[in-house]
Design a protein around this motif. Sequence first.
Motif, PDB file in Angstrom:
ATOM      1  N   GLU A   1       0.825  -1.205   0.000  1.00 43.78           N
ATOM      2  CA  GLU A   1       0.000   0.000   0.000  1.00 43.78           C
ATOM      3  C   GLU A   1       0.860   1.256   0.000  1.00 43.78           C
ATOM      4  OE1 GLU A   1      -2.732  -0.357   3.231  1.00 43.78           O
ATOM      5  OE2 GLU A   1      -4.024  -1.779   2.158  1.00 43.78           O
ATOM      6  N   ALA A   2       2.015   1.208   0.671  1.00 43.08           N
ATOM      7  CA  ALA A   2       2.928   2.350   0.640  1.00 43.08           C
ATOM      8  C   ALA A   2       3.425   2.605  -0.772  1.00 43.08           C
ATOM      9  CB  ALA A   2       4.109   2.106   1.590  1.00 43.08           C
ATOM     10  N   MET A   3       3.664   1.526  -1.526  1.00 42.64           N
ATOM     11  CA  MET A   3       4.071   1.690  -2.928  1.00 42.64           C
ATOM     12  C   MET A   3       2.970   2.357  -3.753  1.00 42.64           C
ATOM     13  SD  MET A   3       6.287  -1.695  -3.973  1.00 42.64           S
ATOM     14  CE  MET A   3       5.328  -2.959  -3.145  1.00 42.64           C
ATOM     15  N   VAL A   4       1.717   2.010  -3.461  1.00 40.10           N
ATOM     16  CA  VAL A   4       0.598   2.639  -4.164  1.00 40.10           C
ATOM     17  C   VAL A   4       0.569   4.138  -3.884  1.00 40.10           C
ATOM     18  CG1 VAL A   4      -1.912   2.765  -4.305  1.00 40.10           C
ATOM     19  CG2 VAL A   4      -0.786   0.544  -4.212  1.00 40.10           C
ATOM     20  N   TRP A   5       0.752   4.510  -2.622  1.00 37.69           N
ATOM     21  CA  TRP A   5       0.765   5.928  -2.278  1.00 37.69           C
ATOM     22  C   TRP A   5       1.904   6.667  -2.983  1.00 37.69           C
ATOM     23  CZ3 TRP A   5      -2.588   9.164  -0.361  1.00 37.69           C
ATOM     24  CH2 TRP A   5      -3.631   8.706   0.426  1.00 37.69           C
ATOM     25  N   ALA A   6       3.073   6.047  -3.037  1.00 37.36           N
ATOM     26  CA  ALA A   6       4.206   6.687  -3.720  1.00 37.36           C
ATOM     27  C   ALA A   6       3.911   6.862  -5.199  1.00 37.36           C
ATOM     28  CB  ALA A   6       5.473   5.856  -3.522  1.00 37.36           C
TER      29      ALA A   6
END
Length: 470
Positions: A149-154
Motif C-alpha cells: 500500500e505504501a508503494m501505491v501511495w508513492a
Amino acid sequence: MEGQLSIDARWREMLAPGYAAATATLCLGVALFAFNGFLVSTALPSAVDELGGAALIAWSISLYLVFAIFGGAVAALVKARHGARAGLQAAALLFTFGTLLAGLAPAMPVLLAGRIFQGFGEGLIAAICYALIPEIFPSRLVPKVFGAEAMVWAGAAFGGPIIAGVISETVSWRAAFLVNVPLSLLFMALVFKVVPITRDERADQALPVAQLVAIAGGMILVMIADLAGSVAVAAGLLLLSAFLYVSAVWVDRSSKARLFPASAFRLRGPIGLGLWVILLMPMAQSASSVYLVYLIQHLWGYGPTLAGALNAVMAICWSLTAIVVAGQASFALRRLLIWLGPLLLVAGLGAIFLALEHDAIALLVTGQALTGIGFGSSWGYLCQGLMEAAPEADRNRTSTLLPTLQSAAYAIGAALLGLVANMAGAAAATSPEELRHAMLVVFIVATAIAVPGFLAAWRLSPLLYRRRER
C-alpha cells in the motif's frame, strides 16, 4: 526460535494464487483514495475556470475529507450489519455516483455534492479494507500488505499530478475526474470475487447517534475553523470541536451502541496508547504537508516542479522504508521500530526547524527523509500490532478506526497549525524573514505535538507482539 515468526514471509507469496486477488483488491481500494486526491487537486483549477465559484475551491477539498472521515467512522457498523462485501459494493457505488456527479457537473455546487458522495464512499472503502487485512492475510504477510500500500501511495504522489495534468490539458478536467469510474468498477468486480459474504449476527442494531452527531459537528467546526479569517473565531471553533470529540469518546464508553474500541484513548493499555500515536504523528506531520512546498518556493525561490519534488522526498522514503522493513520477522525488532519511527519524526521536524533557522535547504531535505523513514519504519507494524492486540469484540472497531483517525488527524493538524501560523503572522508577512519567523513557530508547535506521540509509542511497544505466531 522465541520472538521469530515461524514462516518466512516473502514478497512472491503476495502474488501467489491464494493472495494475488486479495492484494490487488486492497491496493486498488487504497489507489482510489490516493489517486483521487491528486487527480482532483490538479484538475480542480481548470474546473473552477469553467464553472466559476473560485471561493468554493477550498470546500471541495474540505467536504471530501469531512465526509471521508464520517464514512470511516460508521465503517465498523456497516461491516458488522451488512458484511464487508455488501459494504464495499455500496461504498464503491456511492463513490462512482459522486465521481459521475462531479465529472459531469454543470455548476460548482453540483461538483461539491459529488465530492460529498466521493468522500463518504471512499471513507467506507478505506476503513473496511483496513479491517479486512488481518482477516484475509496471515500475520506473517500483514507487513507486506502495508508495504504494498505504501508503494501505491508513492505511485499516486508521482503519477497522480502528471496523469491529471496531461488529461486536463489534452482532453478536459472532466476526464481527469471520470478516470476514477473504470477503476471503481474494477474494484467492485474484485470485491465480488475476493470478499466473502459475511456479517456479524451479534452486531448491535442500535445506531450510535449521539457519537456520530458529535463527530460530525466536530469535523464541520474544524473545516470552518480552517477557512475562518479571524484568529479568535478559529481558536474558539477548534476548542469547541475538541470538546465535541472528547464528548463523543466519553459518551461512547457508556453506550450500548459503541462506535470505538472499549479502551479508546486510555493511557494504560495498548489500544488506547496506540490510538494516541496514530493521532499525534499525522497531526505533527501536517505542518510539512501544508506548508513545505510554499516555503521552498518563497524562502529558497525554487519553482513549483522542484519544490514538489523535494516535498515528495518524504513519500519516497516512507515507501522505500516500508518495503525494506516489511520482511522483519523479529518481534523485538518490530517493537523497536514502533517507537523509533515517532522518534525519527521528532528528529525530522527538528531538522526542518533548523533548516528554516539557518537557511539550509539540504537540512530541510534531511528532515523530510527522516520523517518519511519514521513513518515507513513504524506505521505498518503499529497498525498490525493494534489490530492483533484488540479483543475479538473490538477488532473491527479498531481496524476501521485506524485510517479514519489518520485522516482526522491531518485535518485537525492542518487547522490547528494554520491557526498557529496566523497567530505568528504568516498571513500578514510581507518579507521572507517575517514568513520564516512565523514558520519557525509552526514547526516548534509541530515538534511539541510529535514528542508525546513518541512517549506514547515508547510505552506502547513492549505491549505488542508478545505472542509467537503459531
